[in-house]
Design a protein around this motif. Structure first.
Motif, PDB file in Angstrom:
ATOM      1  N   ALA A 160       1.899  -0.894  -7.847  1.00 53.14           N
ATOM      2  CA  ALA A 160       1.332  -0.168  -8.875  1.00 53.14           C
ATOM      3  C   ALA A 160       2.371   0.039  -9.823  1.00 53.14           C
ATOM      4  O   ALA A 160       2.323   0.186 -10.891  1.00 53.14           O
ATOM      5  CB  ALA A 160       0.685   0.963  -8.357  1.00 53.14           C
ATOM      6  N   ALA A 170      -7.825  -5.982  -6.443  1.00 55.44           N
ATOM      7  CA  ALA A 170      -8.057  -4.514  -6.743  1.00 55.44           C
ATOM      8  C   ALA A 170      -6.817  -3.960  -7.085  1.00 55.44           C
ATOM      9  O   ALA A 170      -7.012  -2.809  -8.116  1.00 55.44           O
ATOM     10  CB  ALA A 170      -8.028  -3.946  -5.155  1.00 55.44           C
ATOM     11  N   LEU A 171      -5.655  -4.206  -7.095  1.00 54.71           N
ATOM     12  CA  LEU A 171      -4.427  -3.569  -7.538  1.00 54.71           C
ATOM     13  C   LEU A 171      -4.676  -3.588  -9.303  1.00 54.71           C
ATOM     14  O   LEU A 171      -4.493  -2.772 -10.039  1.00 54.71           O
ATOM     15  CB  LEU A 171      -3.165  -4.063  -7.009  1.00 54.71           C
ATOM     16  CG  LEU A 171      -1.913  -3.659  -7.922  1.00 54.71           C
ATOM     17  CD1 LEU A 171      -1.660  -2.142  -8.034  1.00 54.71           C
ATOM     18  CD2 LEU A 171      -0.660  -4.436  -7.470  1.00 54.71           C
ATOM     19  N   TYR A 172      -4.701  -4.963  -9.715  1.00 51.87           N
ATOM     20  CA  TYR A 172      -4.852  -5.113 -11.113  1.00 51.87           C
ATOM     21  C   TYR A 172      -6.238  -4.236 -11.719  1.00 51.87           C
ATOM     22  O   TYR A 172      -5.938  -3.934 -12.709  1.00 51.87           O
ATOM     23  CB  TYR A 172      -5.041  -6.623 -11.466  1.00 51.87           C
ATOM     24  CG  TYR A 172      -3.711  -7.470 -10.693  1.00 51.87           C
ATOM     25  CD1 TYR A 172      -2.479  -6.970 -10.924  1.00 51.87           C
ATOM     26  CD2 TYR A 172      -4.022  -8.709 -10.113  1.00 51.87           C
ATOM     27  CE1 TYR A 172      -1.426  -7.639 -10.829  1.00 51.87           C
ATOM     28  CE2 TYR A 172      -3.051  -9.371  -9.688  1.00 51.87           C
ATOM     29  CZ  TYR A 172      -1.652  -8.937  -9.815  1.00 51.87           C
ATOM     30  OH  TYR A 172      -0.571  -9.599  -9.465  1.00 51.87           O
ATOM     31  N   GLN A 173      -7.121  -4.379 -11.050  1.00 52.65           N
ATOM     32  CA  GLN A 173      -8.507  -3.572 -11.573  1.00 52.65           C
ATOM     33  C   GLN A 173      -7.967  -1.830 -11.953  1.00 52.65           C
ATOM     34  O   GLN A 173      -8.439  -1.360 -12.796  1.00 52.65           O
ATOM     35  CB  GLN A 173      -9.520  -3.789 -10.686  1.00 52.65           C
ATOM     36  CG  GLN A 173     -10.028  -5.072 -10.696  1.00 52.65           C
ATOM     37  CD  GLN A 173     -11.256  -5.240  -9.700  1.00 52.65           C
ATOM     38  OE1 GLN A 173     -11.374  -4.671  -8.982  1.00 52.65           O
ATOM     39  NE2 GLN A 173     -12.200  -6.230 -10.179  1.00 52.65           N
ATOM     40  N   GLN A 174      -7.234  -1.522 -10.842  1.00 58.80           N
ATOM     41  CA  GLN A 174      -6.635  -0.105 -10.792  1.00 58.80           C
ATOM     42  C   GLN A 174      -5.975   0.015 -12.079  1.00 58.80           C
ATOM     43  O   GLN A 174      -5.772   1.187 -12.499  1.00 58.80           O
ATOM     44  CB  GLN A 174      -5.957   0.400  -9.480  1.00 58.80           C
ATOM     45  CG  GLN A 174      -7.021   0.372  -8.307  1.00 58.80           C
ATOM     46  CD  GLN A 174      -6.211   0.434  -7.102  1.00 58.80           C
ATOM     47  OE1 GLN A 174      -5.122   0.331  -7.110  1.00 58.80           O
ATOM     48  NE2 GLN A 174      -7.008   0.663  -5.756  1.00 58.80           N
ATOM     49  N   GLN A 175      -5.240  -1.292 -12.336  1.00 59.86           N
ATOM     50  CA  GLN A 175      -3.996  -0.889 -13.702  1.00 59.86           C
ATOM     51  C   GLN A 175      -5.152  -1.348 -14.770  1.00 59.86           C
ATOM     52  O   GLN A 175      -4.066  -1.385 -15.956  1.00 59.86           O
ATOM     53  CB  GLN A 175      -2.964  -1.688 -13.320  1.00 59.86           C
ATOM     54  CG  GLN A 175      -2.132  -1.301 -12.254  1.00 59.86           C
ATOM     55  CD  GLN A 175      -1.510   0.069 -12.560  1.00 59.86           C
ATOM     56  OE1 GLN A 175      -0.932   0.157 -13.674  1.00 59.86           O
ATOM     57  NE2 GLN A 175      -1.257   0.814 -11.527  1.00 59.86           N
ATOM     58  N   ARG A 222       0.866  -1.252   0.029  1.00 57.21           N
ATOM     59  CA  ARG A 222      -0.090  -0.181   0.077  1.00 57.21           C
ATOM     60  C   ARG A 222       0.904   1.389   0.078  1.00 57.21           C
ATOM     61  O   ARG A 222       0.367   2.179   0.538  1.00 57.21           O
ATOM     62  CB  ARG A 222      -1.016  -0.024   1.167  1.00 57.21           C
ATOM     63  CG  ARG A 222      -1.810  -1.109   1.167  1.00 57.21           C
ATOM     64  CD  ARG A 222      -3.100  -1.188   1.997  1.00 57.21           C
ATOM     65  NE  ARG A 222      -3.986  -0.106   1.594  1.00 57.21           N
ATOM     66  CZ  ARG A 222      -4.937   0.311   0.597  1.00 57.21           C
ATOM     67  NH1 ARG A 222      -5.070  -0.776  -0.258  1.00 57.21           N
ATOM     68  NH2 ARG A 222      -5.670   1.417   0.479  1.00 57.21           N
TER      69      ARG A 222
END
Length: 144
Positions: free
Chosen positions: A71, A102-107, A66
């Protein structure tokens, strides 16, 4: 980062799927299609071939999460995939790894498939593997 370093970090990050060994990482390091991206507290291993890039694994020390490391590594993966002329990128993640999802969705990744019961967990329990993908860049033209 040596294969031993990667295996030690991977073991701190994963139980399901099982962490990879130094031997696993050493074998991938000899593959000319694979590439390694590192940060002081994490790494990403990817592979690109035939217009596709696969994020093989991403590991960030639990105490360093975090803070943008993951990212940056995923953004670096996408950049490396573009340089290798990939038009699509994909990965697989445990359906129970909500922070990674969630990280992958943000990317820009979205679920594109599911491998039912793909991972073996403790007590004989099975966990789905989610396939996530996204476009990377324009499709390269094929020679005639």
């Amino acid at each position: 980062m040596t294969p031993e370093d990667m295996a030690a970090l991977h073991a701190r990050c994963f139980t399901t799927p099982a962490p990879w060994s130094a031997r696993d990482f050493a074998g991938l390091a000899t593959d000319p299609l694979c590439f390694l991206l590192t940060e002081p507290q994490g790494f990403l291993l990817g592979r690109a071939v035939a217009g596709e890039a696969e994020l093989l694994t991403l590991a960030v020390l639990p105490e360093a999460r975090r803070q943008g490391i993951g990212a940056r590594l995923v953004a670096g993966f996408l950049n490396a995939a573009r340089k290798r002329q990939a038009e699509m990128a994909f990965l697989e993640v445990s359906a129970e790894n909500t922070p990674a999802i969630a990280l992958y969705q943000q990317q820009g990744f979205a679920q594109s498939g599911c491998r039912r019961g793909y991972y073996a967990a403790s007590g004989g329990r099975r966990i789905d593997g989610l396939i996530m993908s996204r476009t990377v860049g324009p499709a390269p033209e094929c020679s005639k």
